[in-house]
Scaffold this motif. Structure first.
Motif, PDB file in Angstrom:
ATOM      1  N   CYS A  44      15.386  -9.700   6.807  1.00  0.00           N
ATOM      2  CA  CYS A  44      14.895  -8.322   6.896  1.00  0.00           C
ATOM      3  C   CYS A  44      15.267  -7.558   5.638  1.00  0.00           C
ATOM      4  CB  CYS A  44      15.498  -7.631   8.126  1.00  0.00           C
ATOM      5  SG  CYS A  44      15.015  -8.408   9.695  1.00  0.00           S
ATOM      6  N   HIS A  45      14.387  -6.714   5.177  1.00  0.00           N
ATOM      7  CA  HIS A  45      14.691  -5.908   4.012  1.00  0.00           C
ATOM      8  C   HIS A  45      13.897  -4.599   4.089  1.00  0.00           C
ATOM      9  CE1 HIS A  45      11.129  -8.314   3.006  1.00  0.00           C
ATOM     10  NE2 HIS A  45      10.752  -7.256   2.284  1.00  0.00           N
ATOM     11  N   TRP A  46      14.368  -3.602   3.296  1.00  0.00           N
ATOM     12  CA  TRP A  46      13.720  -2.291   3.285  1.00  0.00           C
ATOM     13  C   TRP A  46      12.813  -2.196   2.066  1.00  0.00           C
ATOM     14  CZ3 TRP A  46      14.200   0.630   7.458  1.00  0.00           C
ATOM     15  CH2 TRP A  46      15.326   0.450   8.286  1.00  0.00           C
ATOM     16  N   SER A  47      11.722  -1.511   2.237  1.00  0.00           N
ATOM     17  CA  SER A  47      10.826  -1.239   1.117  1.00  0.00           C
ATOM     18  C   SER A  47      10.593   0.265   1.033  1.00  0.00           C
ATOM     19  CB  SER A  47       9.482  -1.967   1.291  1.00  0.00           C
ATOM     20  OG  SER A  47       8.830  -1.513   2.465  1.00  0.00           O
ATOM     21  N   ILE A  48      10.416   0.783  -0.175  1.00  0.00           N
ATOM     22  CA  ILE A  48      10.186   2.219  -0.394  1.00  0.00           C
ATOM     23  C   ILE A  48       8.687   2.482  -0.397  1.00  0.00           C
ATOM     24  CG2 ILE A  48      10.513   4.152  -1.971  1.00  0.00           C
ATOM     25  CD1 ILE A  48      13.005   2.767  -3.006  1.00  0.00           C
ATOM     26  N   PRO A  49       8.200   3.287   0.544  1.00  0.00           N
ATOM     27  CA  PRO A  49       6.750   3.540   0.578  1.00  0.00           C
ATOM     28  C   PRO A  49       6.322   4.417  -0.593  1.00  0.00           C
ATOM     29  CG  PRO A  49       7.878   4.934   2.166  1.00  0.00           C
ATOM     30  CD  PRO A  49       8.912   3.995   1.600  1.00  0.00           C
ATOM     31  N   SER A  50       5.109   4.281  -0.996  1.00  0.00           N
ATOM     32  CA  SER A  50       4.561   5.108  -2.063  1.00  0.00           C
ATOM     33  C   SER A  50       4.184   6.485  -1.524  1.00  0.00           C
ATOM     34  CB  SER A  50       3.331   4.426  -2.668  1.00  0.00           C
ATOM     35  OG  SER A  50       2.700   5.285  -3.585  1.00  0.00           O
ATOM     36  N   LEU A  51       4.545   7.546  -2.277  1.00  0.00           N
ATOM     37  CA  LEU A  51       4.214   8.913  -1.885  1.00  0.00           C
ATOM     38  C   LEU A  51       3.032   9.461  -2.669  1.00  0.00           C
ATOM     39  CD1 LEU A  51       7.801  10.455  -1.634  1.00  0.00           C
ATOM     40  CD2 LEU A  51       6.374   9.514   0.193  1.00  0.00           C
ATOM     41  N   ARG A  52       2.384   8.585  -3.392  1.00  0.00           N
ATOM     42  CA  ARG A  52       1.261   9.017  -4.205  1.00  0.00           C
ATOM     43  C   ARG A  52       0.155   9.584  -3.307  1.00  0.00           C
ATOM     44  NH1 ARG A  52      -0.923   4.656  -8.223  1.00  0.00           N
ATOM     45  NH2 ARG A  52       1.212   5.002  -8.971  1.00  0.00           N
ATOM     46  N   GLY A  53      -0.289  10.830  -3.648  1.00  0.00           N
ATOM     47  CA  GLY A  53      -1.352  11.460  -2.887  1.00  0.00           C
ATOM     48  C   GLY A  53      -0.890  12.250  -1.680  1.00  0.00           C
ATOM     49  N   ILE A  54       0.406  12.232  -1.399  1.00  0.00           N
ATOM     50  CA  ILE A  54       0.939  12.969  -0.246  1.00  0.00           C
ATOM     51  C   ILE A  54       1.532  14.277  -0.745  1.00  0.00           C
ATOM     52  CG2 ILE A  54       2.639  12.925   1.622  1.00  0.00           C
ATOM     53  CD1 ILE A  54       2.381   9.920   1.683  1.00  0.00           C
ATOM     54  N   PRO A  55       1.215  15.438  -0.116  1.00  0.00           N
ATOM     55  CA  PRO A  55       1.788  16.722  -0.562  1.00  0.00           C
ATOM     56  C   PRO A  55       3.311  16.682  -0.547  1.00  0.00           C
ATOM     57  CG  PRO A  55       0.002  17.088   1.008  1.00  0.00           C
ATOM     58  CD  PRO A  55       0.272  15.604   0.999  1.00  0.00           C
ATOM     59  N   THR A  56       3.914  17.239  -1.573  1.00  0.00           N
ATOM     60  CA  THR A  56       5.379  17.214  -1.687  1.00  0.00           C
ATOM     61  C   THR A  56       6.032  18.412  -1.029  1.00  0.00           C
ATOM     62  OG1 THR A  56       5.229  18.312  -3.831  1.00  0.00           O
ATOM     63  CG2 THR A  56       5.280  15.906  -3.824  1.00  0.00           C
ATOM     64  N   GLU A  57       5.242  19.389  -0.546  1.00  0.00           N
ATOM     65  CA  GLU A  57       5.827  20.580   0.068  1.00  0.00           C
ATOM     66  C   GLU A  57       4.966  21.017   1.244  1.00  0.00           C
ATOM     67  OE1 GLU A  57       6.706  25.261  -1.095  1.00  0.00           O
ATOM     68  OE2 GLU A  57       6.514  23.732  -2.666  1.00  0.00           O
ATOM     69  N   TYR A  58       5.628  21.346   2.335  1.00  0.00           N
ATOM     70  CA  TYR A  58       4.961  21.872   3.510  1.00  0.00           C
ATOM     71  C   TYR A  58       5.592  23.210   3.866  1.00  0.00           C
ATOM     72  CZ  TYR A  58       2.868  17.254   4.177  1.00  0.00           C
ATOM     73  OH  TYR A  58       2.159  16.095   4.012  1.00  0.00           O
ATOM     74  N   GLN A  59       4.789  24.139   4.353  1.00  0.00           N
ATOM     75  CA  GLN A  59       5.287  25.450   4.731  1.00  0.00           C
ATOM     76  C   GLN A  59       4.763  25.813   6.108  1.00  0.00           C
ATOM     77  OE1 GLN A  59       3.952  28.129   1.683  1.00  0.00           O
ATOM     78  NE2 GLN A  59       5.667  27.669   0.336  1.00  0.00           N
TER      79      GLN A  59
END
Length: 361
Positions: A44-59
């Motif tokens: 088992c291992h962890w992978s870092i998902p890509s955040l490309r295209g996802i808004p970096t701030e929510y209000q």
């Protein structure tokens, strides 16, 4: 093959390796041994998902629906321009803010800002402590006008110049000027200073150690022409005097004060409903939008400076409150028509202040 189950193997193109159909393990074709990564489980291992295209701030913003409804009413009333919606990035709050800013600029803000430092806001609750009193009003909102600081005008030189034309002209001018502005914002003048001195006298009357306290001499700082000796002239009498005046400076000031008075009468200060008035019960009086003195650093100015230290101990009441219904286009139009009258008064007042300050050394 070293304990591995044999099976039919397919060659891998351009690679010296084989794979069994059954197990899918890679074999080394040269050494005839299983590749090590084929024998050891990956685990088992962890992978870092890509955040490309996802808004970096929510209000999370409360009241978004109410702001959108009000924005629609602004459009229906003709107060707001449709282009502002796209300029505001389709944000209802930015749209309302931009609408107020555009309206202010279109109604002489550049002429006003140099002498009267006023701020226009839109609120749903007049309670300065924010205890929810505005929720009872439903769709009722308020345009509120407050000063960031008090403007400043010196009237002494002007009154002395007007006295050379007619002995009743100084008190007439002062009355027209202060009354026109006081209908819309608070002007602090010698009458407020006299009230302050009277209040201090009452406080010190019961203190035996206050016998040597020196109070501001407001009466001595007030020109004799305003001591009640003369009654103000009627405006039509001032208009007749204009025909006899040859001094261009005097003519300009008399014309300006008559225009100011006329502008002030074009509308009425709106009445505030009792529920809204109750929200302001614990508020201080409005802070002055203009300080009117007779000479620089006189007793009136001294009283204002001393009194100003306590003006913000409690939240002050706005100088002007204009109610409107957020879902009623006619109500919005009426509210902004009232504001238009007020801004015309401020524009004329700022022009007259400039004329008077030109006489001050």
């Amino acid at each position: 093959m070293f304990g591995l189950e044999t099976g039919e193997c397919d060659p891998l193109a351009s690679a010296g390796r084989w794979t069994t159909k059954r197990t899918g393990l890679l074999l080394d074709a040269t050494a005839r041994v299983a590749a090590p990564y084929g024998l050891i489980a990956s685990g088992c291992h962890w992978s870092i998902p890509s955040l490309r295209g996802i808004p970096t701030e929510y209000q999370f913003i409360g009241g978004l629906d109410a702001a959108a409804r009000l924005g629609r009413t602004f459009l229906a009333s003709g107060v707001a321009a449709a282009d502002s919606w796209f300029q505001a990035g389709r944000d209802p709050f930015r749209f309302l803010e931009q609408t107020l800013k555009d309206w202010i600029e279109a109604h002489g803000s550049q002429d006003i800002d140099s002498d009267l430092f006023l701020r226009l806001g839109l609120v749903s609750d007049l309670d300065p402590h924010g205890q929810g009193g505005g929720e009872q009003g439903g769709n009722e909102m308020y345009l509120v006008l407050e000063p960031d600081s008090a403007g400043y005008v010196v009237l002494g030189p002007t009154l002395r110049l007007l006295e050379t034309v007619h002995p009743r002209l100084p008190t007439t001018f002062f009355d027209l000027f202060t009354h026109a502005l006081n209908r819309w914002v608070r002007v602090y003048d010698y009458r407020d200073a006299a009230d302050r001195v009277q209040q201090l006298q009452e406080w010190y009357a019961s203190d035996p150690e206050s016998e040597n306290v020196e109070l501001p001499d407001v009466d001595g700082a007030t020109p004799k022409c305003l001591h009640g000796k003369w009654n103000p002239l009627k405006e039509r009498s001032v208009e007749r005097l204009l025909g006899t005046v040859r001094n261009l400076k005097i003519r300009a000031m008399l014309e300006a004060v008559l225009e100011l008075s006329a502008a002030s009468r074009k509308g009425a200060r709106p009445e505030i409903a009792e529920p809204a008035r109750e929200q302001l019960m614990d508020s201080n009086p409005p802070v002055p939008a203009l300080l009117s003195v007779f000479e620089k650093h006189d007793a009136i100015e001294g009283c204002f400076d001393e009194e100003a230290q306590g003006m913000l101990e409690c939240a002050p009441e706005p100088n002007l409150i204009v109610p409107l219904q957020s879902d009623d286009a006619a109500s919005v139009r009426t509210a902004f028509q009232t504001l238009e009258v007020a801004f015309s008064v401020f524009q004329q007042g700022a022009h007259l202040i400039k004329l008077m300050m030109e006489l001050v050394q």
